[in-house]
Design a protein around this motif. Sequence first.
Motif, PDB file in Angstrom:
ATOM      1  N   GLY A 350     -14.435   4.738  -7.673  1.00  6.15           N
ATOM      2  CA  GLY A 350     -13.950   5.657  -8.697  1.00  6.15           C
ATOM      3  C   GLY A 350     -12.457   5.553  -8.880  1.00  6.15           C
ATOM      4  N   VAL A 351     -11.864   6.663  -9.249  1.00  4.83           N
ATOM      5  CA  VAL A 351     -10.437   6.720  -9.589  1.00  4.83           C
ATOM      6  C   VAL A 351      -9.658   7.288  -8.414  1.00  4.83           C
ATOM      7  CG1 VAL A 351      -8.734   7.743 -11.137  1.00  4.83           C
ATOM      8  CG2 VAL A 351     -10.942   6.966 -12.033  1.00  4.83           C
ATOM      9  N   ALA A 352      -8.803   6.472  -7.816  1.00  3.59           N
ATOM     10  CA  ALA A 352      -7.892   6.962  -6.783  1.00  3.59           C
ATOM     11  C   ALA A 352      -6.708   7.660  -7.446  1.00  3.59           C
ATOM     12  CB  ALA A 352      -7.409   5.813  -5.918  1.00  3.59           C
ATOM     13  N   ARG A 353      -6.169   8.651  -6.754  1.00  2.00           N
ATOM     14  CA  ARG A 353      -5.023   9.386  -7.274  1.00  2.00           C
ATOM     15  C   ARG A 353      -3.914   9.413  -6.236  1.00  2.00           C
ATOM     16  NH1 ARG A 353      -7.987  14.774  -9.857  1.00  2.00           N
ATOM     17  NH2 ARG A 353      -9.769  13.667 -10.744  1.00  2.00           N
ATOM     18  N   VAL A 354      -2.698   9.522  -6.712  1.00  4.00           N
ATOM     19  CA  VAL A 354      -1.536   9.680  -5.835  1.00  4.00           C
ATOM     20  C   VAL A 354      -0.762  10.890  -6.314  1.00  4.00           C
ATOM     21  CG1 VAL A 354       0.562   8.632  -4.933  1.00  4.00           C
ATOM     22  CG2 VAL A 354      -1.425   7.185  -5.450  1.00  4.00           C
ATOM     23  N   ARG A 355      -0.607  11.871  -5.431  1.00  2.12           N
ATOM     24  CA  ARG A 355       0.212  13.047  -5.733  1.00  2.12           C
ATOM     25  C   ARG A 355       1.445  13.006  -4.850  1.00  2.12           C
ATOM     26  NH1 ARG A 355      -4.760  17.248  -5.285  1.00  2.12           N
ATOM     27  NH2 ARG A 355      -5.775  16.816  -7.296  1.00  2.12           N
ATOM     28  N   CYS A 356       2.566  13.355  -5.413  1.00  2.63           N
ATOM     29  CA  CYS A 356       3.792  13.368  -4.605  1.00  2.63           C
ATOM     30  C   CYS A 356       4.836  14.259  -5.275  1.00  2.63           C
ATOM     31  CB  CYS A 356       4.337  11.957  -4.412  1.00  2.63           C
ATOM     32  SG  CYS A 356       4.644  11.053  -5.936  1.00  2.63           S
ATOM     33  N   HIS A 357       5.772  14.681  -4.462  1.00  4.47           N
ATOM     34  CA  HIS A 357       6.922  15.428  -4.964  1.00  4.47           C
ATOM     35  C   HIS A 357       8.013  14.422  -5.278  1.00  4.47           C
ATOM     36  CE1 HIS A 357      10.560  17.949  -4.891  1.00  4.47           C
ATOM     37  NE2 HIS A 357       9.744  18.904  -5.328  1.00  4.47           N
ATOM     38  N   VAL A 358       8.627  14.548  -6.457  1.00  2.73           N
ATOM     39  CA  VAL A 358       9.653  13.596  -6.873  1.00  2.73           C
ATOM     40  C   VAL A 358      10.940  14.330  -7.226  1.00  2.73           C
ATOM     41  CG1 VAL A 358       7.939  11.971  -7.749  1.00  2.73           C
ATOM     42  CG2 VAL A 358       8.940  13.624  -9.309  1.00  2.73           C
ATOM     43  N   GLU A 359      12.029  13.652  -6.945  1.00  4.42           N
ATOM     44  CA  GLU A 359      13.340  14.092  -7.390  1.00  4.42           C
ATOM     45  C   GLU A 359      14.022  12.885  -8.013  1.00  4.42           C
ATOM     46  OE1 GLU A 359      17.513  16.038  -5.678  1.00  4.42           O
ATOM     47  OE2 GLU A 359      15.732  15.891  -4.390  1.00  4.42           O
ATOM     48  N   ALA A 360      14.302  12.963  -9.305  1.00  6.36           N
ATOM     49  CA  ALA A 360      14.826  11.819 -10.037  1.00  6.36           C
ATOM     50  C   ALA A 360      16.141  12.169 -10.711  1.00  6.36           C
ATOM     51  CB  ALA A 360      13.811  11.354 -11.078  1.00  6.36           C
ATOM     52  N   ASP A 361      16.995  11.152 -10.853  1.00  8.59           N
ATOM     53  CA  ASP A 361      18.252  11.376 -11.560  1.00  8.59           C
ATOM     54  C   ASP A 361      18.238  10.760 -12.957  1.00  8.59           C
ATOM     55  OD1 ASP A 361      18.430   8.693 -11.036  1.00  8.59           O
ATOM     56  OD2 ASP A 361      20.234   8.821  -9.789  1.00  8.59           O
ATOM     57  N   PRO A 431      20.344   2.279 -14.150  1.00 10.89           N
ATOM     58  CA  PRO A 431      19.996   2.580 -12.757  1.00 10.89           C
ATOM     59  C   PRO A 431      19.364   3.964 -12.623  1.00 10.89           C
ATOM     60  CG  PRO A 431      22.200   1.631 -12.898  1.00 10.89           C
ATOM     61  CD  PRO A 431      21.770   1.924 -14.306  1.00 10.89           C
ATOM     62  N   VAL A 432      18.330   4.039 -11.809  1.00  9.41           N
ATOM     63  CA  VAL A 432      17.634   5.300 -11.562  1.00  9.41           C
ATOM     64  C   VAL A 432      17.272   5.365 -10.082  1.00  9.41           C
ATOM     65  CG1 VAL A 432      15.554   6.664 -12.015  1.00  9.41           C
ATOM     66  CG2 VAL A 432      16.669   5.465 -13.890  1.00  9.41           C
ATOM     67  N   THR A 433      17.448   6.536  -9.499  1.00  9.97           N
ATOM     68  CA  THR A 433      16.989   6.776  -8.127  1.00  9.97           C
ATOM     69  C   THR A 433      15.915   7.851  -8.147  1.00  9.97           C
ATOM     70  OG1 THR A 433      19.121   6.168  -7.163  1.00  9.97           O
ATOM     71  CG2 THR A 433      17.644   7.496  -5.810  1.00  9.97           C
ATOM     72  N   VAL A 434      14.762   7.530  -7.537  1.00  8.68           N
ATOM     73  CA  VAL A 434      13.654   8.480  -7.430  1.00  8.68           C
ATOM     74  C   VAL A 434      13.365   8.674  -5.948  1.00  8.68           C
ATOM     75  CG1 VAL A 434      11.241   8.957  -7.976  1.00  8.68           C
ATOM     76  CG2 VAL A 434      12.689   7.778  -9.643  1.00  8.68           C
ATOM     77  N   THR A 435      13.496   9.895  -5.468  1.00  4.44           N
ATOM     78  CA  THR A 435      13.215  10.213  -4.071  1.00  4.44           C
ATOM     79  C   THR A 435      11.843  10.872  -3.979  1.00  4.44           C
ATOM     80  OG1 THR A 435      15.573  10.499  -3.618  1.00  4.44           O
ATOM     81  CG2 THR A 435      14.026  11.461  -2.039  1.00  4.44           C
ATOM     82  N   LEU A 436      11.007  10.347  -3.084  1.00  6.82           N
ATOM     83  CA  LEU A 436       9.640  10.817  -2.948  1.00  6.82           C
ATOM     84  C   LEU A 436       9.448  11.568  -1.645  1.00  6.82           C
ATOM     85  CD1 LEU A 436       7.818   7.526  -4.019  1.00  6.82           C
ATOM     86  CD2 LEU A 436       8.476   9.440  -5.474  1.00  6.82           C
ATOM     87  N   SER A 437       8.600  12.583  -1.679  1.00  3.29           N
ATOM     88  CA  SER A 437       8.220  13.294  -0.465  1.00  3.29           C
ATOM     89  C   SER A 437       6.794  13.813  -0.657  1.00  3.29           C
ATOM     90  CB  SER A 437       9.182  14.440  -0.163  1.00  3.29           C
ATOM     91  OG  SER A 437       9.215  15.374  -1.238  1.00  3.29           O
ATOM     92  N   ALA A 438       6.153  14.150   0.455  1.00 11.26           N
ATOM     93  CA  ALA A 438       4.785  14.696   0.425  1.00 11.26           C
ATOM     94  C   ALA A 438       3.846  13.814  -0.390  1.00 11.26           C
ATOM     95  CB  ALA A 438       4.805  16.121  -0.129  1.00 11.26           C
ATOM     96  N   VAL A 439       3.881  12.500  -0.118  1.00  5.84           N
ATOM     97  CA  VAL A 439       3.012  11.573  -0.837  1.00  5.84           C
ATOM     98  C   VAL A 439       1.587  11.708  -0.298  1.00  5.84           C
ATOM     99  CG1 VAL A 439       2.552   9.169  -1.376  1.00  5.84           C
ATOM    100  CG2 VAL A 439       4.914   9.978  -1.244  1.00  5.84           C
ATOM    101  N   GLU A 440       0.637  11.946  -1.206  1.00  7.77           N
ATOM    102  CA  GLU A 440      -0.754  12.181  -0.814  1.00  7.77           C
ATOM    103  C   GLU A 440      -1.676  11.235  -1.580  1.00  7.77           C
ATOM    104  OE1 GLU A 440      -3.711  15.993  -0.107  1.00  7.77           O
ATOM    105  OE2 GLU A 440      -2.270  16.048  -1.753  1.00  7.77           O
ATOM    106  N   PRO A 441      -2.167  10.161  -0.935  1.00  8.40           N
ATOM    107  CA  PRO A 441      -3.133   9.276  -1.593  1.00  8.40           C
ATOM    108  C   PRO A 441      -4.536   9.876  -1.483  1.00  8.40           C
ATOM    109  CG  PRO A 441      -1.933   8.169   0.192  1.00  8.40           C
ATOM    110  CD  PRO A 441      -1.764   9.641   0.388  1.00  8.40           C
TER     111      PRO A 441
END
Length: 448
Positions: A350-361, A431-441
């Motif tokens: 089926g369809v896998a999902r990825v949930r995460c908290h992001v902070e982007a500039d 240029p872009v910085t994306v910080t990830l946390s609480a990544v849930e596959p």
Amino acid sequence: MIDVPVGGLVADVFLPDEAPAPAVVVRTPYGTAGLWPEAAALMGAGLAVVTQDLRGRYRSTGEFEAGADELADGHTLLDWVVAQPWSDGTTYLYGTAYESYAAWCAVDHPSVRGVASRQPWPPLGMAVDEELWWRTEIGGGRHLRPGLYELALDAPEWPVPLGAWPPTPSSWKPQARRVLSRVRAAKLPTLHLGSWYCGSAATTLRQASLARQATVVMGGWASPLTHRLRPECAIDVPVAPDPADVALSWLAAIASGGEPSEALNDDAWGTSASGHRCLVLGANRWEPRNPRPSTRSPLRTLPMAGEPGSIKHDPADPYPSLAHSADLSVIGPRADVVRLSLTGGVAWHGVARVRCHVEADGNAELVATLVHETAAGVRTRLSDGTAPVTPGCGVAEIRCAPVAVDLPPGHVLHLELTVGRYPRYTPPSTPVTVTLSAVEPLVPGSRR
């Protein structure tokens, strides 16, 4: 074989020894000569076959417009077919990729008794590399133009006109809606033949879910019309049965009054049960079950090792993608990727999902790529998906393309998170910085 102009559009006609007979009709932008072997096989099964160059392609007059409604031209050809003395008044539509689109456009003609659709166009989502390949090599001009995709990647300007670029949902959504509405309305047997390794996998399953009398087969095949194979291709799937043989057997079965499932009873499947067929990647085995994923499967979290962090995108050196099914290990270590890994057996359908908290500039497209690494170290893309992120903090959920997979113990599943993945997904121009946390596959419950 007979060449017949029908309304300025040229068709080839292949007639069986006995007539009148049912007719299989294929309308193609790829040149009819490539269809002659399949036409000969169908003719040997007692079917008439009509292959036609679409308007503005190869020998047919006019201008080709990719995605135009093919209903009028399709109905004109079908009217002509059923009026011929060698026709018994029934037709069956068949096609791969854009041919499938042309078939669905004309499906409401009263003579049509079935449709065999293989790796259909248009996709329900748009990857830039696939759209660029279509517009350079397939969808423009009168003939196919092999090699222009590679030239376009490196050229300072486009080698041929591409139209509005980059692509937007308007590039494919009207045509997708047109097809889905006609699939939903069709009250006849249909074959939906797809591949997990093709960008049309989600389209195949969506169309099959709407069809009234669907037979669904999902394999791991490659088609020269829907994606390219490279020498480093890491696909390791059963070579039999050939997808064209599956489609031709299905057409012959229903045209002779048999059951659609009769075409799937063959030793090449490695199973004797009738009905749908589903190839499970990784395990590389065929199963006699419906490839359409259940929408009610509970999701479970994969315990992947690794630490989330920051993705620092440099527009001068964007994270690369490679050709379909290529070995991704050659990309090597990079700082602009967050990679989580799971070693050992894992399975889902089926369809896998990825949930995460992001902070982007800045604005960016966050790409999740699920990668299968074999014991020999070869890495192949299983599935991917994207989600937009905007400046600030928030939660992103990425839905990856559907797949049925069962990785053996000792193999590795990687989740790679990147900002764009050139040329498959467009990276930001700044240029872009994306910080990830609480990544849930998250994946649907195992079907082991």
